[in-house]
Design an enzyme around this catalytic site. Structure first.
Site, mmCIF file in Angstrom:
data_model
loop_
_atom_site.group_PDB
_atom_site.id
_atom_site.type_symbol
_atom_site.label_atom_id
_atom_site.label_comp_id
_atom_site.label_asym_id
_atom_site.label_seq_id
_atom_site.Cartn_x
_atom_site.Cartn_y
_atom_site.Cartn_z
ATOM 1 N N LYS A 35 11.115 8.869 2.833
ATOM 2 C CA LYS A 35 10.398 7.691 2.305
ATOM 3 C C LYS A 35 10.951 7.334 0.930
ATOM 4 O O LYS A 35 11.293 6.183 0.642
ATOM 5 C CB LYS A 35 8.907 8.016 2.187
ATOM 6 C CG LYS A 35 8.127 6.976 1.407
ATOM 7 C CD LYS A 35 6.756 7.512 0.971
ATOM 8 C CE LYS A 35 6.002 6.499 0.160
ATOM 9 N NZ LYS A 35 5.605 5.310 0.930
ATOM 10 N N GLY A 70 -10.880 -6.977 2.345
ATOM 11 C CA GLY A 70 -11.391 -5.801 1.640
ATOM 12 C C GLY A 70 -10.511 -5.345 0.500
ATOM 13 O O GLY A 70 -10.909 -5.364 -0.655
ATOM 14 N N ASP A 91 -6.766 5.687 0.893
ATOM 15 C CA ASP A 91 -6.525 5.175 2.239
ATOM 16 C C ASP A 91 -7.881 4.976 2.885
ATOM 17 O O ASP A 91 -8.840 5.668 2.554
ATOM 18 C CB ASP A 91 -5.712 6.196 3.049
ATOM 19 C CG ASP A 91 -5.606 5.793 4.519
ATOM 20 O OD1 ASP A 91 -4.795 4.904 4.813
ATOM 21 O OD2 ASP A 91 -6.348 6.333 5.364
ATOM 22 N N CYS A 149 3.539 6.179 5.148
ATOM 23 C CA CYS A 149 2.975 7.404 5.708
ATOM 24 C C CYS A 149 1.471 7.437 5.506
ATOM 25 O O CYS A 149 0.932 6.744 4.649
ATOM 26 C CB CYS A 149 3.574 8.622 5.021
ATOM 27 S SG CYS A 149 5.351 8.748 5.234
ATOM 28 N N TRP A 156 -7.826 7.988 13.267
ATOM 29 C CA TRP A 156 -6.816 8.176 12.230
ATOM 30 C C TRP A 156 -7.017 9.475 11.458
ATOM 31 O O TRP A 156 -6.429 9.690 10.412
ATOM 32 C CB TRP A 156 -6.768 6.950 11.313
ATOM 33 C CG TRP A 156 -6.217 5.736 12.033
ATOM 34 C CD1 TRP A 156 -5.689 5.694 13.303
ATOM 35 C CD2 TRP A 156 -6.134 4.396 11.536
ATOM 36 N NE1 TRP A 156 -5.296 4.410 13.620
ATOM 37 C CE2 TRP A 156 -5.547 3.595 12.557
ATOM 38 C CE3 TRP A 156 -6.485 3.781 10.332
ATOM 39 C CZ2 TRP A 156 -5.317 2.229 12.396
ATOM 40 C CZ3 TRP A 156 -6.248 2.411 10.183
ATOM 41 C CH2 TRP A 156 -5.673 1.655 11.199
ATOM 42 N N HIS A 170 -13.722 -5.929 11.513
ATOM 43 C CA HIS A 170 -12.344 -6.406 11.390
ATOM 44 C C HIS A 170 -11.424 -5.637 12.342
ATOM 45 O O HIS A 170 -11.523 -4.427 12.474
ATOM 46 C CB HIS A 170 -11.879 -6.231 9.934
ATOM 47 C CG HIS A 170 -10.409 -6.305 9.757
ATOM 48 N ND1 HIS A 170 -9.705 -7.480 9.913
ATOM 49 C CD2 HIS A 170 -9.486 -5.356 9.465
ATOM 50 C CE1 HIS A 170 -8.420 -7.239 9.708
ATOM 51 N NE2 HIS A 170 -8.261 -5.956 9.445
ATOM 52 N N GLU A 187 -6.814 -10.364 13.639
ATOM 53 C CA GLU A 187 -5.454 -10.737 13.259
ATOM 54 C C GLU A 187 -4.934 -11.692 14.308
ATOM 55 O O GLU A 187 -4.818 -11.336 15.459
ATOM 56 C CB GLU A 187 -4.554 -9.502 13.209
ATOM 57 C CG GLU A 187 -3.103 -9.854 12.992
ATOM 58 C CD GLU A 187 -2.155 -8.699 13.291
ATOM 59 O OE1 GLU A 187 -2.576 -7.537 13.209
ATOM 60 O OE2 GLU A 187 -1.004 -8.987 13.609
ATOM 61 N N HIS A 196 1.411 -9.208 5.868
ATOM 62 C CA HIS A 196 2.495 -8.216 5.820
ATOM 63 C C HIS A 196 3.730 -8.769 5.124
ATOM 64 O O HIS A 196 4.634 -8.037 4.774
ATOM 65 C CB HIS A 196 2.841 -7.744 7.230
ATOM 66 C CG HIS A 196 1.684 -7.030 7.871
ATOM 67 N ND1 HIS A 196 0.818 -7.666 8.723
ATOM 68 C CD2 HIS A 196 1.222 -5.771 7.729
ATOM 69 C CE1 HIS A 196 -0.125 -6.812 9.092
ATOM 70 N NE2 HIS A 196 0.091 -5.662 8.502
#
Ligand SMILES: Nc1nc2c(c(=O)[nH]1)N[C@@H](CNc1ccc(C(=O)N[C@@H](CCC(=O)N[C@@H](CCC(=O)N[C@@H](CCC(=O)O)C(=O)O)C(=O)O)C(=O)O)cc1)CN2
Ligand SMILES: [Zn+2]
Length: 769
Positions: free
Chosen positions: A19, A442, A499, A526, A571, A652, A676, A705
């Site tokens: 990364k 958010g 996150d 990540c 997740w 959402h 979306e 994005h």
């Protein structure tokens, strides 16, 4: 002898080295040579870890700088012309497809990126033309990397995505109408050429991944295996032998495809997800075919239960003999973190329960020995049995209070007090919102300043009070910017969250979290999934302080922001000792308390995000899907239904495939949905009319994005299109996801245009009324 094998190893390195190197290269801080050198260093390090662990069959070509499917697009010369015509270096062309390229007069957007099966990994979709051709790139990556390993003394088994899966996972480019699978005849000869070259380089076996075999396949896709693998069979000894790998599901429903692989050396199946397919698969194998038995989980971090795996392996050996069984990981280890050894802060008892990638490769090697000669690995077997027993008996896993509460859940708790019309009438009065209300999803930019302060706080370099004050200042900033923008429903901006899932995991009982256990989500991005180890409960409010503060300084309604139970579950690394529905209901109860607390503290609009609801849908249609939808939807409803009619619940979803999923979304009974839809045709919204959807919807009006700021006209046009399918009083105006990965100037620019466009329609419709 029973051999051990690994299907793929994570790419990031111990400290997310890849990364950092990729991002440094993108920021012009290191050269192309330095980046490629770092890739090489990582590959060698990863091969060595596997070799030192005693793995017999080590993969190559599993590494990728961005994504392995994208690698195939490039080495099969299937790069769309909008990239090739830029004449970038191969590496820059590759990154341009992965993440877009806006530099030196070149401006091309990225190819589409979508979820890899039911995981949180994203792959780049092969994007194919009506006149698509394929050819083998010069010095293609699989050969380069095979030779690189060979030079280091390791004969690897190269991994390729198989031709049928490569095409079936692709799509026609905009303006083309080709059915990808119809391109098979053109693609297969290029595979043969590549396989011949691999053989010439010294590869004895190739792992050819056909994971689409776990899906319900369209007839033309199913029919494609035969000609493809017959062409490979016809190449005989000129190509390496093939092990056809499947994972993330069972292949029993596609057994009629297996004769196509009769010339293959073996078949790999996922026995973690579907152990019951073992015996039927054994019966399907040809007389000398090998079974690669995926018994070490590539998707989760629990220590392997050797006794259980050995049972499966013994069954296989009894039927096939030692030489026809390979012990393997269930899938690539891409979905697991690099090494447990980096975790210095886990409780010691819990530490013993886990295996990350570097530990899993040892498990595979130990199992391969244990299955024929347990005495040779007696100490390892004993230690494993002790760890499995300690976990089973641990008091961490069981919380009788949580169980009591679950037993007392009633059907009524899943339903709001009144139907939508009654609720909406009260919400309208209470919130006094205009027509076409504007809001955001958010998060606001996670600036490097925010990350630096959080890092200092985590390391103890600043006090909790200093950190709190810093967060308050960030919320002040977010509120004042929303004042200027004149939005209608505010958010606090989520500056306190690392996150959206990890943050909640860190605040719930029943979870542990890691310091270095990063897993690639896409490209260089990540996540560090928290780990569910026991029954989940909420020791204290998790978001009330920030939301309440934000509401206190805001003149408009402040929206509370939570991650829903299904997304928290999906997740995270879930437990494997109780069903996911049980864990999800525990999360729902914890979130229900949070929702009620937010309301009690003056937050009357509450958004509960469920972007992973769709990804969790079982890969095949049928009873498993229905069962999932029932518990997933119920968990959301349980989490959100505890409020008064006058409190507005939002949810959402950031993916566009809501058509096949419409009924589940509708069943959530959320007052407002944001979805979306910015990259898809507004026509998709037609399902909302067809199904007479009664509640409110905010289809994303622009793509967050991209750094690009759309013009006001584009917003107007988009809204105009939406109004063909949605009633004006039903439509909210918002971006298509949170803004955390954007910069403030991009956010301000885009939202200014968005609000102006909303005001234009507000006026237009006010005059009509
Ligand atoms: N869990 C999850 N899955 C998801 C999404 C999501 O938001 N969350 N969104 C969708 C897309 N996937 C995404 C996945 C990751 C990121 C993302 O931005 N990840 C960040 C890390 C986020 C994070 O946890 N950051 C921490 C830690 C930051 C960090 O790197 N800290 C350094 C030290 C601090 C420094 O000096 O920079 C370290 O630990 O080494 C924080 O903000 O506190 C990254 O890769 O860069 C975005 C989207 C689908 N799946
Ligand atoms: Zn989103």
């Amino acid at each position: 002898m029973v051999q051990s094998s690994v299907l793929g190893f994570p790419r990031m390195g111990v400290l997310r080295d890849l990364k950092k190197a990729n991002e440094a290269y993108w920021a012009d801080k290191i050269s192309q040579e330095a980046l490629l050198e770092e890739g090489k260093r990582l590959r060698l390090a990863h091969w060595k870890i596997q070799k030192d662990a005693g793995v017999d069959i080590i993969p190559s070509n599993d590494f990728a700088h961005y994504d392995h499917v994208l690698d195939h697009i490039q080495f099969f010369n299937a790069v769309p012309e909008r990239y090739t015509k830029q004449k970038l270096s191969p590496l820059d062309e590759y990154f341009a497809m992965g993440r877009g390229h806006q530099k030196g007069g070149v401006d091309v957007p990225a190819l589409e990126m979508v979820k890899w099966f039911d995981s949180n990994y994203h792959y780049v979709k092969p994007t194919l033309q009506d006149n698509q051709t394929f050819s083998l790139a010069e010095n293609p990556k699989p050969i380069r990397e095979f030779l690189e390993a060979k030079e280091a003394g390791i004969i690897t088994r190269p991994v390729l995505v198989g031709p049928v899966s490569f095409l079936a996972l692709g799509k026609a480019d905009r303006g083309s109408s080709v059915n990808p699978i119809s391109l098979l005849d053109k693609l297969v000869p290029v595979y043969v050429e590549l396989l011949k070259a691999l053989k010439a380089a010294g590869a004895e076996t190739v792992q050819i991944d056909e994971p689409t075999l776990v899906f319900d396949l369209a007839p033309e896709v199913k029919a494609a295996f035969k000609p493809a693998y017959e062409a490979f069979a016809a190449a005989g000894d000129a190509i390496p032998s093939l092990v056809v790998a499947t994972y993330f599901g069972d292949i029993v429903h596609n057994f009629d495809v297996l004769p196509a692989f009769s010339a293959a050396k073996g078949i790999h199946v996922d026995l973690v997800r579907n152990p019951e397919q073992l015996e039927p698969v054994i019966k399907q194998l040809g007389p000398s075919q090998i079974l690669s038995a995926g018994v070490v989980d590539g998707r989760n971090i629990w220590k392997n239960d050797f006794a259980k795996s050995l049972d499966l392996l013994q069954t296989a050996i009894k039927a096939l003999g030692e030489d026809r069984v390979i012990v393997a990981t269930s899938s690539s280890l891409l979905h697991t973190p690099h090494t447990l050894a980096s975790e210095k802060k886990l409780p010691t008892d819990v530490y013993e329960w886990f295996s990350f990638a570097s530990e899993k490769v040892k498990e595979v090697a130990i199992l391969a020995k244990a299955v024929t000669n347990p005495e040779a690995v007696r100490a390892e077997l004993d230690a494993n049995a002790a760890a499995i027993k300690a976990r089973a008996e641990s008091t961490r896993t069981n919380d009788p209070k949580v169980k009591e509460r679950q037993a007392a859940v009633t059907p009524e708790q899943h339903n709001r007090k009144s139907g939508f019309d009654t609720r909406y009438a009260q919400q309208k009065k209470h919130l006094s919102l205009p027509l076409f209300p504007t809001t955001t999803i958010g998060s606001f930019p996670q600036t490097s300043e925010i990350r630096v302060q959080r890092n200092k706080f985590t390391k103890g370099e600043i006090s909790a009070e200093e950190y709190d004050n810093f967060i308050k200042k960030e919320i002040d900033l977010a509120v004042s910017i929303q004042d200027e923008l004149d939005l209608d429903v505010y958010v606090h901006g989520e500056p306190e969250r690392n996150d959206m899932v990890q943050y909640f995991g860190e605040r719930l009982n029943g979870y542990v979290f890691t310091t270095h256990a990063w897993v690639q989500s896409y490209g260089s991005r990540c996540v560090r999934p928290p780990i569910i180890v026991g029954d989940i409960s909420r020791p204290a409010p998790m978001t009330v302080k920030e939301s309440k503060y934000a509401a206190s300084i805001s003149k408009k309604p402040m929206k509370g922001m939570l991650t829903g139970p299904v997304t928290c579950l999906r997740w995270s690394f879930p437990r494997v000792d109780v069903h996911q529905s049980v864990q999800c209901q525990q999360l729902a109860l914890a979130l229900r308390d949070e929702v009620v607390d937010l309301e009690a503290n003056g937050i009357y609009v509450i958004q509960v995000d469920e972007p992973a609801l769709r990804e969790g849908l079982p890969l095949r249609k049928g009873s498993e899907r229905d069962a999932y939808l029932e518990w997933a939807v119920n968990s959301f409803k349980l989490a959100t239904a505890g409020v008064e009619d006058s409190t507005q619940i939002h949810s959402h979803f950031c993916y566009s495939e809501f058509q096949d999923f419409f009924h589940a979304i509708a069943a959530l009974d959320a007052d407002v949905l944001s979805i979306e839809n910015s990259k898809s045709d507004a026509k998709l919204l037609k399902v909302f009319i067809d199904e007479a959807y009664p509640r409110h919807i905010g289809p994303g009006v622009y793509d967050i994005h991209s750094p690009r700021v759309p013009a006001e006209e584009e917003f107007k046009q988009r809204i105009e299109e939406m109004l063909e399918f949605l009633r004006p009083e039903q439509l909210w105006i918002n971006p298509d996801c949170g803004l955390k990965t954007r910069k403030w100037d991009e956010v301000k620019g885009a939202l200014t245009h968005m609000v102006n466009a909303a005001k234009y329609f507000r006026e237009k419709y006010a005059n009509k009324a």
